[in-house]
Design a protein around this motif. Structure first.
Motif, PDB file in Angstrom:
ATOM      1  N   ALA A  31      14.165  -7.113  -7.113  1.00 10.70           N
ATOM      2  CA  ALA A  31      12.668  -7.062  -7.237  1.00 10.70           C
ATOM      3  C   ALA A  31      11.963  -6.978  -5.886  1.00 10.70           C
ATOM      4  CB  ALA A  31      12.071  -8.010  -8.057  1.00 10.70           C
ATOM      5  N   ALA A  32      12.255  -7.733  -4.943  1.00 10.68           N
ATOM      6  CA  ALA A  32      11.506  -8.035  -3.530  1.00 10.68           C
ATOM      7  C   ALA A  32      12.068  -6.625  -2.988  1.00 10.68           C
ATOM      8  CB  ALA A  32      12.462  -9.207  -2.935  1.00 10.68           C
ATOM      9  N   ALA A  33      13.300  -6.052  -3.143  1.00  7.91           N
ATOM     10  CA  ALA A  33      13.853  -4.879  -2.212  1.00  7.91           C
ATOM     11  C   ALA A  33      12.807  -3.969  -2.976  1.00  7.91           C
ATOM     12  CB  ALA A  33      15.217  -4.596  -2.463  1.00  7.91           C
ATOM     13  N   ALA A  34      12.635  -3.863  -4.265  1.00  5.60           N
ATOM     14  CA  ALA A  34      11.678  -2.781  -4.849  1.00  5.60           C
ATOM     15  C   ALA A  34      10.180  -2.606  -4.089  1.00  5.60           C
ATOM     16  CB  ALA A  34      11.896  -2.998  -6.366  1.00  5.60           C
ATOM     17  N   GLY A  35       9.695  -4.146  -4.133  1.00  6.64           N
ATOM     18  CA  GLY A  35       8.532  -4.092  -3.591  1.00  6.64           C
ATOM     19  C   GLY A  35       8.323  -3.572  -1.971  1.00  6.64           C
ATOM     20  N   GLU A  36       9.322  -4.112  -1.327  1.00 10.18           N
ATOM     21  CA  GLU A  36       9.436  -3.640  -0.088  1.00 10.18           C
ATOM     22  C   GLU A  36       9.398  -2.136   0.142  1.00 10.18           C
ATOM     23  OE1 GLU A  36       9.017  -5.344   2.934  1.00 10.18           O
ATOM     24  OE2 GLU A  36       8.698  -7.003   1.572  1.00 10.18           O
ATOM     25  N   LYS A  37      10.317  -1.519  -0.789  1.00 16.01           N
ATOM     26  CA  LYS A  37      10.278  -0.110  -0.818  1.00 16.01           C
ATOM     27  C   LYS A  37       9.023   0.567  -1.052  1.00 16.01           C
ATOM     28  CE  LYS A  37      13.436   3.598  -2.596  1.00 16.01           C
ATOM     29  NZ  LYS A  37      14.569   3.881  -3.241  1.00 16.01           N
ATOM     30  N   LYS A  38       8.497   0.022  -2.028  1.00 16.82           N
ATOM     31  CA  LYS A  38       6.930   0.550  -2.524  1.00 16.82           C
ATOM     32  C   LYS A  38       6.137   0.564  -1.354  1.00 16.82           C
ATOM     33  CE  LYS A  38       3.758   0.296  -6.358  1.00 16.82           C
ATOM     34  NZ  LYS A  38       3.653  -0.413  -7.778  1.00 16.82           N
ATOM     35  N   LYS A  39       6.182  -0.453  -0.603  1.00 11.73           N
ATOM     36  CA  LYS A  39       5.181  -0.894   0.429  1.00 11.73           C
ATOM     37  C   LYS A  39       5.241   0.112   1.616  1.00 11.73           C
ATOM     38  CE  LYS A  39       4.391  -5.937   0.152  1.00 11.73           C
ATOM     39  NZ  LYS A  39       4.664  -6.921   0.708  1.00 11.73           N
TER      40      LYS A  39
END
Length: 424
Positions: A415-423
């Motif tokens: 979830a954190a990786a997906a959030g960073e990717k989205k940013k």
């Protein structure tokens, strides 16, 4: 205070879940109602702690009584050899005994608990003792865990590892079942397992304290044999216990709930009826003028002789040279089929484990995550999966705890990786 992962319960499954999650880099808070973690582990294996079994991993599944297939992913993810490696690497040398049972070399369960505690400390797991959970709820994608003092802890993930109902004095009072039901989970009615059983015969209490080694026990429902095994059996003031009967309790309890079952104990399994009859005849010939009651000391323990005389139907004072072939045959039958009737199981205060719990149909076997509530995980005795004696139930705890902890941490990481990717 916000924690990424909360583990409810500091037993074997809970501690292993906390270790697995923290090893993945997650912040972990473990809540334990007792004054120390691993309280039930202290009494496991008569205080020695049968950690696991050294059999080939695929053999473990034949020892799991309920929902063995559900445990495939968990056990193959964290198998018995990885469990042994964990403790060895954490300065707790192990040894393997009869039947593949694995114990700490010290024979002290406290060493197993200490290894787990040190691993949690090293990985930064926060442990709060004397903390009983009152409720677990999920709102707006986050969990709120409230203890009985009113303190609220927030988490993205919760792992329920509160145990079953066996040995309630260790804190296993079924709290986790209530939390699971409040989230809509189905509860398979809990029952005591790996426990002693009641018998109805009045002569059984007369044998209280007598342990028989290398006997054969056969349990039937009048139509078919439900259990047939060799081992050690113990007579009690209420019925039968010992390894042979504890194992049987896990395999016949569904039939036992329908009515009494017949138990036959072969006191001389190494001899056929014909061989035993010859043995008895030889003993009688060597004591021709003795009374029957004085001729069984070479065949039976002293405490069993009066009971066997009663069952044989032979007059105690009858001279052995007057005993008929038919009377001798009946005596042989009693020795090969010592009779009793099982009427029920002892309660949770004495049961080693709990059968039943949260339905596995509502848990993802590859992650231990609830199928109903995202972010909620289950581990250990709380789940409807149980096994026979020999270290297999602790293996279920280690494996399910590890998989739950690792899966929860991995989900957070993803979830954190997906959030960073989205940013980005």
């Amino acid at each position: 205070m916000s924690e990424q992962i909360i583990v409810a319960g500091g037993g074997p499954a809970g501690m292993m879940a906390a270790i697995a999650a923290a090893a993945q880099g997650s912040r972990v808070l473990l809540l334990e109602r007792n004054e120390k973690t691993g309280k039930k582990l202290y009494i496991t294996g008569k205080g020695r702690c049968n950690v696991t079994n050294a059999c080939q991993t695929d053999e473990i599944f034949s020892q799991i009584v309920r929902n063995a297939k559900f445990m495939y992913s968990a056990i193959y993810t964290y198998d018995n050899f990885r469990v042994m490696d964990f403790f060895e690497q954490n300065r707790t040398p192990l040894k393997t005994e009869r039947g593949g049972r694995v114990f700490p070399v010290s024979d002290h369960s406290s060493d197993i608990i200490r290894a787990l505690a040190k691993a949690m400390e090293r990985l930064g797991v926060t442990v709060r003792l004397h903390t009983r959970i009152a409720s677990v709820v999920k709102e707006n994608g986050m969990f709120s865990v409230t203890d009985t003092d009113g303190t609220v802890y927030d988490a993205a993930k919760v792992i329920l590892a509160t145990g079953g109902l066996s040995y309630p004095s260790t804190g296993s009072t079924g709290d986790g079942y209530l939390f699971a039901e409040r989230f809509g989970h189905t509860l398979i009615p809990p029952n005591p397992s790996l426990t002693a059983m009641y018998t109805k015969e009045s002569y059984i209490p007369k044998l209280q304290g007598l342990a028989l080694k290398n006997v054969r026990a056969r349990i039937s429902d009048g139509r078919k044999v439900l259990y047939d095994d060799f081992g050690e059996l113990l007579f009690t003031h209420f019925g039968v216990s010992g390894p042979l009967m504890l194992r049987a309790s896990a395999l016949v309890q569904e039939w036992l709930q329908k009515g009494p079952l017949r138990l036959n104990i072969d006191l001389k399994p190494a001899l056929t009826e014909e061989q035993l009859d010859k043995r008895i005849l030889r003993d009688f010939e060597q004591a021709q003028n003795k009374q029957f009651k004085n001729t069984l000391q070479h065949l039976l323990p002293a405490k069993m002789i009066p009971v066997m005389i009663e069952l044989s139907g032979i007059e105690p004072e009858k001279k052995v040279n007057e005993i008929t072939k038919e009377e001798r045959r009946h005596l042989t039958e009693q020795l090969k089929n010592f009779p009793a009737h099982l009427t029920g199981l002892r309660d949770f205060n004495e049961a080693i484990i709990t059968r039943g719990g949260v339905s596995v149909k509502e848990i993802h076997p590859s992650t231990m995550e609830s199928k109903l509530v995202q972010g909620l995980y289950f581990a250990g005795e709380l789940i409807d999966a149980d096994a026979l004696t020999g270290g297999f139930n602790l293996q279920i705890a280690w494996s399910s705890g590890y998989l739950a902890g690792m899966s929860a941490a991995q989900s957070l990481s993803d979830a954190a990786a997906a959030g960073e990717k989205k940013k980005g």
